[in-house]
Design a protein around this motif. Structure first.
Motif, short mmCIF file in Angstrom:
data_model
loop_
_atom_site.label_atom_id
_atom_site.label_comp_id
_atom_site.label_asym_id
_atom_site.label_seq_id
_atom_site.Cartn_x
_atom_site.Cartn_y
_atom_site.Cartn_z
N CYS A 143 0.84 -1.21 0.05
CA CYS A 143 -0.09 0.01 0.10
C CYS A 143 0.83 1.21 0.08
CB CYS A 143 -0.81 0.03 1.43
SG CYS A 143 -2.41 -1.15 1.01
N ARG A 144 2.03 1.41 0.84
CA ARG A 144 2.74 2.39 0.90
C ARG A 144 3.40 2.46 -0.48
NH1 ARG A 144 7.22 0.68 4.45
NH2 ARG A 144 8.17 0.03 2.64
N ASP A 145 3.91 1.44 -1.21
CA ASP A 145 4.61 1.58 -2.37
C ASP A 145 3.62 2.05 -3.71
OD1 ASP A 145 7.15 0.88 -1.11
OD2 ASP A 145 7.08 -1.15 -1.54
N VAL A 146 2.34 1.57 -3.63
CA VAL A 146 1.32 2.17 -4.36
C VAL A 146 1.25 3.49 -4.53
CG1 VAL A 146 -0.85 2.00 -5.47
CG2 VAL A 146 0.30 -0.26 -4.81
N SER A 147 1.06 4.06 -3.01
CA SER A 147 1.10 5.50 -2.83
C SER A 147 1.96 6.13 -3.35
CB SER A 147 0.89 5.74 -1.44
OG SER A 147 0.41 6.90 -1.11
N ALA A 148 3.36 5.85 -3.30
CA ALA A 148 4.71 6.52 -3.62
C ALA A 148 4.43 6.51 -5.08
CB ALA A 148 5.67 5.74 -3.17
N TYR A 149 3.87 5.65 -5.77
CA TYR A 149 3.62 5.54 -7.19
C TYR A 149 2.91 6.70 -7.56
CZ TYR A 149 1.66 4.21 -11.71
OH TYR A 149 0.92 3.94 -12.97
N PHE A 150 1.58 6.81 -7.09
CA PHE A 150 0.78 8.00 -7.30
C PHE A 150 1.50 9.26 -7.27
CE2 PHE A 150 -2.57 4.99 -5.76
CZ PHE A 150 -2.83 4.48 -6.62
N GLU A 151 2.54 9.50 -5.90
CA GLU A 151 3.04 10.88 -5.91
C GLU A 151 4.19 10.98 -6.82
OE1 GLU A 151 4.80 11.19 -1.83
OE2 GLU A 151 5.40 13.36 -2.42
N ALA A 152 4.75 9.98 -7.55
CA ALA A 152 5.56 10.06 -8.55
C ALA A 152 4.86 10.47 -9.86
CB ALA A 152 6.54 9.04 -8.77
N ASN A 153 3.80 9.73 -9.84
CA ASN A 153 2.74 10.23 -11.05
C ASN A 153 2.50 11.55 -11.17
OD1 ASN A 153 0.55 7.51 -11.81
ND2 ASN A 153 2.73 7.85 -12.19
N ARG A 154 2.11 12.24 -9.92
CA ARG A 154 1.78 13.85 -9.75
C ARG A 154 3.19 14.47 -10.46
NH1 ARG A 154 -0.82 11.70 -5.50
NH2 ARG A 154 0.58 12.34 -3.70
N TRP A 155 4.35 14.02 -10.04
CA TRP A 155 5.66 14.68 -10.43
C TRP A 155 5.58 14.87 -11.80
CZ3 TRP A 155 9.70 12.55 -12.84
CH2 TRP A 155 10.91 13.51 -13.08
N GLU A 156 5.30 13.69 -12.39
CA GLU A 156 5.22 13.58 -14.08
C GLU A 156 4.20 14.55 -14.57
OE1 GLU A 156 6.75 9.50 -15.77
OE2 GLU A 156 4.86 9.43 -15.17
N CYS A 157 2.99 14.37 -14.01
CA CYS A 157 1.97 15.36 -14.43
C CYS A 157 2.37 16.96 -14.07
CB CYS A 157 0.66 14.80 -13.56
SG CYS A 157 -0.92 15.71 -13.88
N GLU A 158 2.89 17.21 -13.23
CA GLU A 158 3.42 18.70 -12.84
C GLU A 158 4.20 19.15 -14.03
OE1 GLU A 158 1.24 20.64 -11.11
OE2 GLU A 158 3.14 21.55 -10.97
N ASN A 159 5.29 17.91 -14.41
CA ASN A 159 6.15 18.52 -15.62
C ASN A 159 5.48 18.62 -16.94
OD1 ASN A 159 8.34 17.98 -13.97
ND2 ASN A 159 8.85 15.85 -14.39
N ARG A 160 4.39 17.85 -17.05
CA ARG A 160 3.67 18.01 -18.23
C ARG A 160 2.84 19.28 -18.28
NH1 ARG A 160 1.60 12.86 -17.29
NH2 ARG A 160 3.20 11.30 -18.21
N ARG A 161 2.41 19.47 -17.04
CA ARG A 161 1.48 20.78 -17.09
C ARG A 161 2.31 22.09 -17.20
NH1 ARG A 161 -0.37 24.22 -13.48
NH2 ARG A 161 0.69 23.57 -11.86
N ARG A 162 3.25 22.12 -16.70
CA ARG A 162 4.13 23.53 -16.62
C ARG A 162 5.13 23.29 -17.71
NH1 ARG A 162 6.92 24.33 -10.62
NH2 ARG A 162 7.72 22.28 -11.42
N HIS A 163 5.23 22.21 -18.44
CA HIS A 163 6.05 22.04 -19.91
C HIS A 163 7.35 22.37 -19.10
CE1 HIS A 163 2.96 22.44 -22.50
NE2 HIS A 163 2.49 23.57 -21.90
#
Lengths: 313, 313
Positions: A143-163
């Motif tokens: 559960c902890r590792d799936v949650s860390a995966y989501f957090e890393a996903n948000r980092w990728e998402c932020e990269n896309r959003r802010r170019h």
């Protein structure tokens, strides 16, 4: 070696396949329909109909129940990733954050609500089944590792959003978490009967071995999915970031990424050897863990090469 | 650049020194005598009389009480290391294991016993003082990280005892834990008022930044202490292992190790920049953390260059 100008990635381990891969594959497709996470368009469905085969290659020694669960989790990851990664949603941080909040809530032990989307209900279904098969510490770690995966996903998402174009060092630090490989490795502990006390799971050599295998998988994926990322204008790819930072041709960047992949594979093999120095019974548990890591790397390479996912879109 | 054939390691940050370094240095020497961990021979004592100066370079913005504690911990580490690393004890696994069991017991909250050696009592003294200055989670993390340092020490000790030459990948995986740098970085959170929730402390970018700084420090130490390790027949040194594995001259190995050091420093600088993307107030806490990491790297380089430790023996 190269295939059509792309470096050929190869692994010095034989492939394997679970004898029940075919029925599990069918069961996994049924599950995705039943929980409502399979897309409705036939063309989209065809891209999501082989996760049981993939699971069968990754976890060739699992019990039927374990493989069923692991394949459903793989299906869940790819279907969730499709929604987050390849649609407009991937650039809408607020919506991603809301969905992740719901996922995190389920991972924390809450129940899905009637107004939750099917992905949330499906995650709960996976956790309920995992709780019956895994020890409490393993479930907690998953559960902890799936949650860390989501957090890393948000980092990728932020990269896309802010170019934002991350530097290679930053990408290399984040990449082991953005591919969901860590929770998938947690499942090896279940399918391969790896029972290590937390102190040994956290041992630097065990962690470094898993990290090297993780990087092999992620860099392989980046190399094999490069065409897709270029078409989508997505910078979250090792090859693209090397090209950007080192100001070289795409072809040079591809070969530098392949060299990094090969270096991680060499590191993995060295570390795997070093794990044999542990005393019994730890050494046997570690041998089952590395057998699982080998299956994962090989399965990922073989499957990615042919996956419709990278060919169709 | 080179000095006497040895590559010159340099850091793009200015040195710093705590204004109270001199009185703290005196207090630290007094403490080592009071708790009975300072050796009795004058020549040996001279090698252990500058830890307050070292602490003053590492933690230039600490409060007086914090710097006093940090300098005593540095003295404790070096004096314990001398006993474990440079005497017969370092090859006697059983004695090391017994001492570590006692240390671990103290880290777990137990009191020292009358029959414990002074190092055990001194460790308790440090923890009692730290408990008054640090938050409970920071104290817990510090204890866990000191314990992981002991475990890594046992791995080194086993290598010596069995005349085992680890591969470079294995050494690189273990090295961040064998130098006690991680608990010393924990003290930056205290001295530089870095207050991050556990989720952010564990963030892949924060961990990767600390790991790169840790490796800069360790590889610098391996390069600067090479002569000592060669004289002691100790293989636990990056340069020696590169020479062994890559079958090159010692001079080539030295330059390859220096190249790894420089690559880690470049990684550190890239990651440090990436941390500025966090929002406030997190960004300010991370800036104070990286200021501490910079001080550590620079202090270590400057101090090691001149430390009597590497010249005298």
């Amino acid at each position: 070696m190269e295939t059509n100008g792309r470096p050929l990635l190869s692994y010095p381990f034989p492939p394997a396949l679970h004898p029940l891969a075919e029925p599990i594959n069918r069961a996994t497709i049924d599950w995705t329909h039943r929980v409502g996470i399979m897309p409705t368009e036939p063309a989209a469905q065809r891209r999501h109909e082989e996760y049981g085969w993939f699971g069968g290659r990754i976890y060739p020694t699992a019990s039927e129940e374990q493989l069923d669960l692991a394949s459903c989790f793989l299906a869940w990851l790819f279907l969730a990733d499709d929604q987050l990664d390849e649609t407009l949603l991937g650039r809408e941080t607020t919506q991603v954050a809301h969905l992740h909040t719901r996922f995190d809530s389920i991972l924390g032990g809450a129940h899905a609500r009637p107004d939750d989307v099917p992905l949330v209900h499906a995650l709960e279904d996976i956790l309920v089944r995992l709780a019956k098969l895994a020890s409490a510490p393993l479930l907690e770690r998953f559960c902890r590792d799936v949650s860390a995966y989501f957090e890393a996903n948000r980092w990728e998402c932020e990269n896309r959003r802010r170019h934002n174009v991350p530097c290679v060092a930053e990408y290399v630090a984040m990449r082991p978490f953005t591919g969901a490989v860590i929770p998938c490795f947690d499942l090896i502990y279940l399918t391969n009967q790896v029972d290590l006390p937390e102190r040994l799971h956290a041992h630097p050599l065990v962690q470094a071995t898993q990290l090297a295998a993780n990087r092999v998988i992620c860099y392989s994926n980046d190399i094999l999915s490069l065409g897709k990322e270029i078409r989508h204008g997505d910078v979250n790819n090792l090859v693209i970031l090397i090209q950007h930072e080192q100001r070289c041709s795409l072809n040079d960047a591809l070969h530098r990424a392949a060299a990094l992949h090969d270096a991680e594979l060499a590191t993995y093999l060295s570390l795997e050897r070093s794990l044999t120095a542990f005393e019994e019974p730890v050494a046997s548990h570690l041998a089952r863990l590395t057998a699982g890591l080998r299956s994962w790397m090989r399965a990922n390479g073989d499957w990615s090469e042919r996956a419709a996912r990278y060919k169709d879109d």
